[in-house]
Design a protein around this motif. Structure first.
Motif, PDB file in Angstrom:
ATOM      1  N   LEU A 114       0.837   4.689   6.944  1.00 12.80           N
ATOM      2  CA  LEU A 114      -0.235   3.849   6.417  1.00 12.80           C
ATOM      3  C   LEU A 114      -1.601   4.521   6.510  1.00 12.80           C
ATOM      4  O   LEU A 114      -2.476   4.274   5.672  1.00 12.80           O
ATOM      5  CB  LEU A 114      -0.273   2.519   7.181  1.00 12.80           C
ATOM      6  N   LYS A 121       2.223   1.618  -3.613  1.00 15.99           N
ATOM      7  CA  LYS A 121       1.218   2.138  -4.540  1.00 15.99           C
ATOM      8  C   LYS A 121       1.049   3.647  -4.391  1.00 15.99           C
ATOM      9  O   LYS A 121       0.649   4.332  -5.330  1.00 15.99           O
ATOM     10  CB  LYS A 121      -0.118   1.433  -4.316  1.00 15.99           C
ATOM     11  N   TYR A 129       0.826  -1.208   0.000  1.00 13.95           N
ATOM     12  CA  TYR A 129       0.000   0.000   0.000  1.00 13.95           C
ATOM     13  C   TYR A 129       0.862   1.261   0.000  1.00 13.95           C
ATOM     14  O   TYR A 129       0.506   2.278  -0.618  1.00 13.95           O
ATOM     15  CB  TYR A 129      -0.943  -0.013   1.201  1.00 13.95           C
ATOM     16  N   CYS A 139      -2.592   5.976   3.357  1.00  9.60           N
ATOM     17  CA  CYS A 139      -2.508   5.120   2.165  1.00  9.60           C
ATOM     18  C   CYS A 139      -3.558   4.021   2.125  1.00  9.60           C
ATOM     19  O   CYS A 139      -3.737   3.390   1.082  1.00  9.60           O
ATOM     20  CB  CYS A 139      -1.126   4.458   2.090  1.00  9.60           C
ATOM     21  N   MET A 140      -4.236   3.779   3.246  1.00  7.62           N
ATOM     22  CA  MET A 140      -5.150   2.641   3.323  1.00  7.62           C
ATOM     23  C   MET A 140      -6.551   3.087   3.730  1.00  7.62           C
ATOM     24  O   MET A 140      -6.710   3.836   4.690  1.00  7.62           O
ATOM     25  CB  MET A 140      -4.624   1.604   4.323  1.00  7.62           C
ATOM     26  N   ARG A 181       1.831  -5.132  -7.720  1.00 11.54           N
ATOM     27  CA  ARG A 181       3.055  -4.677  -7.051  1.00 11.54           C
ATOM     28  C   ARG A 181       4.259  -4.871  -7.969  1.00 11.54           C
ATOM     29  O   ARG A 181       4.369  -5.885  -8.667  1.00 11.54           O
ATOM     30  CB  ARG A 181       3.265  -5.487  -5.772  1.00 11.54           C
ATOM     31  N   ALA A 197      -9.014  -1.734   2.597  1.00  8.23           N
ATOM     32  CA  ALA A 197      -7.614  -2.178   2.620  1.00  8.23           C
ATOM     33  C   ALA A 197      -7.285  -2.850   3.947  1.00  8.23           C
ATOM     34  O   ALA A 197      -6.622  -3.894   3.974  1.00  8.23           O
ATOM     35  CB  ALA A 197      -6.679  -0.987   2.381  1.00  8.23           C
ATOM     36  N   TRP A 198      -7.746  -2.264   5.049  1.00  8.63           N
ATOM     37  CA  TRP A 198      -7.497  -2.878   6.351  1.00  8.63           C
ATOM     38  C   TRP A 198      -8.217  -4.216   6.478  1.00  8.63           C
ATOM     39  O   TRP A 198      -7.703  -5.173   7.078  1.00  8.63           O
ATOM     40  CB  TRP A 198      -7.940  -1.940   7.474  1.00  8.63           C
ATOM     41  N   SER A 203      -2.789  -8.644  -1.787  1.00  6.30           N
ATOM     42  CA  SER A 203      -2.278  -7.267  -1.751  1.00  6.30           C
ATOM     43  C   SER A 203      -1.156  -7.056  -2.757  1.00  6.30           C
ATOM     44  O   SER A 203      -0.881  -5.915  -3.150  1.00  6.30           O
ATOM     45  CB  SER A 203      -1.752  -6.933  -0.352  1.00  6.30           C
TER      46      SER A 203
END
Length: 280
Positions: free
Chosen positions: A88, A27, A24, A91-92, A202, A96-97, A198
């Motif tokens: 984080l 990204k 994350y 970013c999340m 990537r 996402a979590w 995830s």
């Protein structure tokens, strides 16, 4: 010895961080801190393994060596709390979590009995439960297509048949496209190395620890230039003998489409002798 070996569980925590959280950040264009932190994680892993070997060989370790490892571990905890987690937050999102919490079971948790629902407050399961309660969700299941058909030159599959066929293979496979981004991995029941959703999208350079990055980059460069078509590596991990093979994926015109990684535990194959046929 037992107390020291229990520290090995910290490897699950580092693996979850590297495979679930770092993507994350990447990204979002944050790449340097994860690389540095992964390098330190590997240093701690190396220090711990050395302690175990020393203890098994000599029957004891120096207090100063134990203190050095403890200092590094505590320092990493401080960096995670004060550097990683704040980064984080930006970013999340909630989903996402939830994804991190769900995929944590693929790797395992740290010092909580192995169950995601028993995780400590620092574990993603806390975020999972909080977000679920706020959003009225009991679970997070990504949308998946399970209908339609894929036609290939030698036959055809429904999407569901193809997915389960790939997941039935004893080998783990991962495909990295020509753009060096992870596009697919199989999800067999007994994976050799953890893979989480995830990592889709990537950059492959971020999927490997800093100490092995140069080898990965050289192999891919050779594939792209046509200097090599495959490469193999193997690891002895306890009773397991793990074979990792990489193949350049090219079409009939030799145009490069990406890399296929195939990983298999072959200790049983190494002991085969004689023959066994369908006729008995």
């Amino acid at each position: 010895m037992a107390a020291l070996k229990s520290l090995s569980k910290i490897g699950n925590h580092y693996s979850r961080k590297e495979n679930l959280l770092f993507p994350y950040l990447e990204k979002a264009g944050i790449t340097a801190p994860p690389k540095v932190m992964w390098g330190v994680d590997d240093e701690i892993r190396g220090m711990y393994k050395l302690l175990i070997r020393t203890l098994e060989t000599n029957g004891e370790v120096l207090e100063s060596e134990l203190a050095r490892v403890e200092k590094q571990v505590r320092s990493m905890i401080d960096k995670e709390n004060n550097i990683l987690i704040p980064m984080l937050y930006g970013c999340m999102d909630n989903d996402a979590w939830l994804t991190v919490a769900r995929d944590s079971t693929e790797i395992g948790c740290c010092f909580n009995g192995g169950g995601i629902e028993e995780a400590s407050p620092s574990d993603a399961a806390t975020w999972y439960r909080w977000n679920a309660s706020m959003n009225g969700k009991d679970d997070f299941i990504p949308n998946q297509e399970v209908s339609g058909e894929i036609k290939l030159p030698s036959g055809h599959f429904t999407l569901e048949e193809l997915a389960w066929t790939l997941n039935t293979l004893l080998s783990d496979i991962t495909f990295v496209g020509a753009d060096d981004k992870v596009r697919f991995f199989s999800e067999g029941k007994e994976r050799i190395f953890p893979r989480t959703r995830s990592i889709i999208g990537r950059d492959v350079e971020h999927c490997h620890p800093p100490k092995s990055l140069a080898v990965v980059e050289k192999l891919i460069s050779d594939f792209k230039a046509g200097r090599k078509g495959n490469g193999s590596f193997w690891i002895q991990k306890g009773s397991q003998f793990i074979l990792i093979r990489y193949y350049a994926v090219r079409n009939n015109n030799q145009e490069y489409h990406g890399v296929l990684e195939v990983t298999e535990e072959i200790s049983g194959l190494r002991s085969l002798d004689g023959q066994k046929t369908l006729l008995g």
